[in-house]
Motif scaffolding. Structure first.
Motif, PDB file in Angstrom:
ATOM      1  N   ARG A   1       0.515  -1.165   0.336  1.00  0.00           N
ATOM      2  CA  ARG A   1       0.120  -0.257   0.384  1.00  0.00           C
ATOM      3  C   ARG A   1       0.897   1.586  -0.292  1.00  0.00           C
ATOM      4  NH1 ARG A   1      -2.866  -3.198   3.721  1.00  0.00           N
ATOM      5  NH2 ARG A   1      -2.174  -1.724   5.483  1.00  0.00           N
ATOM      6  N   GLU A   2       1.839   1.115   0.907  1.00  0.00           N
ATOM      7  CA  GLU A   2       2.681   2.432   1.561  1.00  0.00           C
ATOM      8  C   GLU A   2       3.360   3.213  -0.137  1.00  0.00           C
ATOM      9  OE1 GLU A   2       3.421   5.046   3.523  1.00  0.00           O
ATOM     10  OE2 GLU A   2       1.155   3.715   3.845  1.00  0.00           O
ATOM     11  N   VAL A   3       4.208   1.731  -0.740  1.00  0.00           N
ATOM     12  CA  VAL A   3       5.311   2.045  -2.356  1.00  0.00           C
ATOM     13  C   VAL A   3       3.819   2.569  -3.497  1.00  0.00           C
ATOM     14  CG1 VAL A   3       6.236   0.406  -4.053  1.00  0.00           C
ATOM     15  CG2 VAL A   3       6.663   0.346  -1.918  1.00  0.00           C
ATOM     16  N   TYR A   4       2.894   2.394  -3.371  1.00  0.00           N
ATOM     17  CA  TYR A   4       1.433   2.304  -4.306  1.00  0.00           C
ATOM     18  C   TYR A   4       1.188   4.128  -3.998  1.00  0.00           C
ATOM     19  CZ  TYR A   4      -2.435   2.716  -7.373  1.00  0.00           C
ATOM     20  OH  TYR A   4      -2.946   2.825  -8.192  1.00  0.00           O
ATOM     21  N   GLY A   5       0.985   4.479  -3.055  1.00  0.00           N
ATOM     22  CA  GLY A   5       0.295   5.289  -2.658  1.00  0.00           C
ATOM     23  C   GLY A   5       1.718   6.317  -3.014  1.00  0.00           C
ATOM     24  N   PHE A   6       2.968   6.145  -2.400  1.00  0.00           N
ATOM     25  CA  PHE A   6       4.606   7.142  -2.309  1.00  0.00           C
ATOM     26  C   PHE A   6       4.580   6.968  -4.113  1.00  0.00           C
ATOM     27  CE2 PHE A   6       8.812   7.533  -2.426  1.00  0.00           C
ATOM     28  CZ  PHE A   6       8.465   8.189  -1.639  1.00  0.00           C
ATOM     29  N   VAL A   7       4.236   6.264  -4.730  1.00  0.00           N
ATOM     30  CA  VAL A   7       4.880   6.353  -6.374  1.00  0.00           C
ATOM     31  C   VAL A   7       3.484   7.471  -6.454  1.00  0.00           C
ATOM     32  CG1 VAL A   7       5.323   5.973  -8.846  1.00  0.00           C
ATOM     33  CG2 VAL A   7       6.347   4.581  -6.374  1.00  0.00           C
ATOM     34  N   GLN A   8       2.553   7.065  -6.236  1.00  0.00           N
ATOM     35  CA  GLN A   8       1.188   8.138  -7.131  1.00  0.00           C
ATOM     36  C   GLN A   8       2.076  10.083  -5.876  1.00  0.00           C
ATOM     37  OE1 GLN A   8      -2.017   6.481  -5.575  1.00  0.00           O
ATOM     38  NE2 GLN A   8      -2.667   6.148  -7.185  1.00  0.00           N
ATOM     39  N   ASP A   9       1.677  10.145  -5.314  1.00  0.00           N
ATOM     40  CA  ASP A   9       2.128  10.814  -4.301  1.00  0.00           C
ATOM     41  C   ASP A   9       3.490  11.904  -5.132  1.00  0.00           C
ATOM     42  OD1 ASP A   9      -0.328  10.784  -3.249  1.00  0.00           O
ATOM     43  OD2 ASP A   9       1.032  10.975  -1.068  1.00  0.00           O
ATOM     44  N   CYS A  10       4.510  10.829  -5.860  1.00  0.00           N
ATOM     45  CA  CYS A  10       5.360  11.849  -6.481  1.00  0.00           C
ATOM     46  C   CYS A  10       5.224  11.878  -7.512  1.00  0.00           C
ATOM     47  CB  CYS A  10       6.683  10.367  -6.462  1.00  0.00           C
ATOM     48  SG  CYS A  10       7.046  10.167  -4.797  1.00  0.00           S
ATOM     49  N   VAL A  11       4.762  11.387  -8.237  1.00  0.00           N
ATOM     50  CA  VAL A  11       4.150  11.503  -9.830  1.00  0.00           C
ATOM     51  C   VAL A  11       3.259  13.352  -9.173  1.00  0.00           C
ATOM     52  CG1 VAL A  11       2.082  11.415 -11.966  1.00  0.00           C
ATOM     53  CG2 VAL A  11       3.516   9.540 -10.836  1.00  0.00           C
ATOM     54  N   ARG A  12       1.871  13.170  -8.532  1.00  0.00           N
ATOM     55  CA  ARG A  12       1.421  13.873  -8.354  1.00  0.00           C
ATOM     56  C   ARG A  12       2.182  15.432  -7.668  1.00  0.00           C
ATOM     57  NH1 ARG A  12      -1.536  12.302  -4.069  1.00  0.00           N
ATOM     58  NH2 ARG A  12      -2.948  11.285  -5.536  1.00  0.00           N
ATOM     59  N   TYR A  13       3.338  15.741  -7.180  1.00  0.00           N
ATOM     60  CA  TYR A  13       3.493  16.924  -7.085  1.00  0.00           C
ATOM     61  C   TYR A  13       5.232  17.429  -7.840  1.00  0.00           C
ATOM     62  CZ  TYR A  13       0.336  16.125  -2.942  1.00  0.00           C
ATOM     63  OH  TYR A  13      -1.144  15.945  -1.760  1.00  0.00           O
ATOM     64  N   GLY A  14       5.117  16.008  -8.379  1.00  0.00           N
ATOM     65  CA  GLY A  14       6.186  15.670  -9.507  1.00  0.00           C
ATOM     66  C   GLY A  14       8.077  15.950  -9.163  1.00  0.00           C
ATOM     67  N   VAL A  15       7.891  15.046  -7.761  1.00  0.00           N
ATOM     68  CA  VAL A  15       9.285  14.274  -7.752  1.00  0.00           C
ATOM     69  C   VAL A  15       9.213  13.448  -8.290  1.00  0.00           C
ATOM     70  CG1 VAL A  15       9.503  12.899  -5.491  1.00  0.00           C
ATOM     71  CG2 VAL A  15       7.986  14.532  -5.427  1.00  0.00           C
ATOM     72  N   ARG A  16      10.785  13.240  -8.946  1.00  0.00           N
ATOM     73  CA  ARG A  16      11.270  12.610  -9.981  1.00  0.00           C
ATOM     74  C   ARG A  16      12.665  11.427  -9.420  1.00  0.00           C
ATOM     75  NH1 ARG A  16      12.147  13.906 -14.881  1.00  0.00           N
ATOM     76  NH2 ARG A  16      12.087  12.239 -15.934  1.00  0.00           N
ATOM     77  N   SER A  17      13.541  11.626  -8.690  1.00  0.00           N
ATOM     78  CA  SER A  17      14.551  11.431  -8.202  1.00  0.00           C
ATOM     79  C   SER A  17      14.542  10.799  -6.097  1.00  0.00           C
ATOM     80  CB  SER A  17      15.764  11.998  -8.556  1.00  0.00           C
ATOM     81  OG  SER A  17      16.662  10.765  -7.912  1.00  0.00           O
ATOM     82  N   VAL A  18      14.057   9.445  -5.890  1.00  0.00           N
ATOM     83  CA  VAL A  18      13.696   9.189  -4.522  1.00  0.00           C
ATOM     84  C   VAL A  18      14.421   7.497  -4.288  1.00  0.00           C
ATOM     85  CG1 VAL A  18      11.084   9.874  -4.839  1.00  0.00           C
ATOM     86  CG2 VAL A  18      11.726   7.314  -5.603  1.00  0.00           C
ATOM     87  N   LEU A  19      14.242   7.989  -2.814  1.00  0.00           N
ATOM     88  CA  LEU A  19      15.522   6.524  -2.260  1.00  0.00           C
ATOM     89  C   LEU A  19      14.293   5.579  -1.832  1.00  0.00           C
ATOM     90  CD1 LEU A  19      18.238   5.726  -1.886  1.00  0.00           C
ATOM     91  CD2 LEU A  19      17.552   6.454   0.520  1.00  0.00           C
ATOM     92  N   VAL A  20      13.435   4.279  -1.515  1.00  0.00           N
ATOM     93  CA  VAL A  20      12.955   3.593  -0.497  1.00  0.00           C
ATOM     94  C   VAL A  20      14.303   2.600   0.065  1.00  0.00           C
ATOM     95  CG1 VAL A  20      12.067   1.908  -1.386  1.00  0.00           C
ATOM     96  CG2 VAL A  20      11.533   3.537  -2.688  1.00  0.00           C
ATOM     97  N   LEU A  21      13.785   2.973   1.318  1.00  0.00           N
ATOM     98  CA  LEU A  21      14.424   1.758   2.698  1.00  0.00           C
ATOM     99  C   LEU A  21      13.512   0.736   2.671  1.00  0.00           C
ATOM    100  CD1 LEU A  21      15.057   4.760   4.086  1.00  0.00           C
ATOM    101  CD2 LEU A  21      17.289   3.692   2.852  1.00  0.00           C
ATOM    102  N   HIS A  22      14.417  -0.276   2.019  1.00  0.00           N
ATOM    103  CA  HIS A  22      13.575  -1.959   2.340  1.00  0.00           C
ATOM    104  C   HIS A  22      14.382  -2.548   2.822  1.00  0.00           C
ATOM    105  CE1 HIS A  22      16.614  -3.374  -0.748  1.00  0.00           C
ATOM    106  NE2 HIS A  22      16.077  -2.319  -1.565  1.00  0.00           N
ATOM    107  N   GLY A  23      15.103  -2.256   3.551  1.00  0.00           N
ATOM    108  CA  GLY A  23      16.138  -3.635   4.309  1.00  0.00           C
ATOM    109  C   GLY A  23      17.020  -4.572   3.588  1.00  0.00           C
ATOM    110  N   LYS A  24      17.897  -5.000   4.399  1.00  0.00           N
ATOM    111  CA  LYS A  24      18.709  -6.255   3.619  1.00  0.00           C
ATOM    112  C   LYS A  24      17.816  -7.309   4.078  1.00  0.00           C
ATOM    113  CE  LYS A  24      22.572  -3.258   4.101  1.00  0.00           C
ATOM    114  NZ  LYS A  24      24.664  -3.722   3.601  1.00  0.00           N
TER     115      LYS A  24
END
Length: 193
Positions: free
Chosen positions: A108-131
């Motif tokens: 849910r978070e990944v899907y919403g985050f990417v949608q928000d990035c497009v909406r607000y014009g954010v192009r380069s992001v970092l996703v911390l997922h752990g090892k």
């Protein structure tokens, strides 16, 4: 401050007023009867569970380990652009931390985050997922799912495991497409059609 005469006038006016005695309990009324329309809406809500609009797969995925490198790019992404992403040379405009999330929460978070990035014009992001190094089986579950989910999103152009100072193989740089509005503004600013 009131004078003695004002107080006496007040008491004289109030001489026949009596205190209202109420029982010391709540005034509970029987619930209203449900209308047929209300009952029908309840039945319909129970019959049709909420439809999940999230396109990210919830199925089993290929399992990855702590040291596996994530790397993917959509066809048409220039080699130089992908190289800069891989080397962490784009400014990180937003971050999403998936640590301690379940797979469903992360989905849910990944899907919403990417949608928000497009909406607000954010192009380069970092996703911390752990090892996943602390897992007894050394499987990086969220990393495994993220590797499957990101290519499923049309708004994701490319991704690559981060440089060591940004989390290494426990994080991923993600390049997001421009919103249609940003594309239009860019064309107008630079005289394109």
């Amino acid at each position: 401050m009131t004078t003695k005469d004002e107080r006496l006038d007040f008491l004289q006016e109030m001489h026949d007023v009596r205190r209202i005695r109420r029982p010391n309990r709540a005034d509970v009324k029987a619930p209203r009867e449900l209308t047929p329309g209300h009952l029908e809406r309840q039945r319909a809500a129970l019959d049709q569970p909420r439809r999940d609009t999230n396109p990210l797969t919830a199925d089993a995925v290929e399992l990855l380990t702590a040291h596996d490198i994530l790397s993917w790019q959509r066809p048409g992404i220039q080699h130089g652009v992908f190289r800069k992403l891989r080397q962490g040379q784009y400014p990180i405009e937003a971050r999403l931390d998936l640590h301690r999330m379940t797979v469903d929460e992360a989905r849910r978070e990944v899907y919403g985050f990417v949608q928000d990035c497009v909406r607000y014009g954010v192009r380069s992001v970092l996703v911390l997922h752990g090892k996943g190094e602390r897992n007894p089986d050394k499987i990086a579950q969220l990393k495994s799912y993220l590797a499957k989910w990101l290519p499923e999103l049309d708004d994701v152009l490319a991704f690559h495991s981060a440089q060591k100072h940004h989390g290494g193989t426990g994080a991923v740089y993600v390049m997001i497409r421009k919103s249609d509005l940003k594309k239009q503004l860019n064309r107008e600013a630079h005289g394109g059609d």
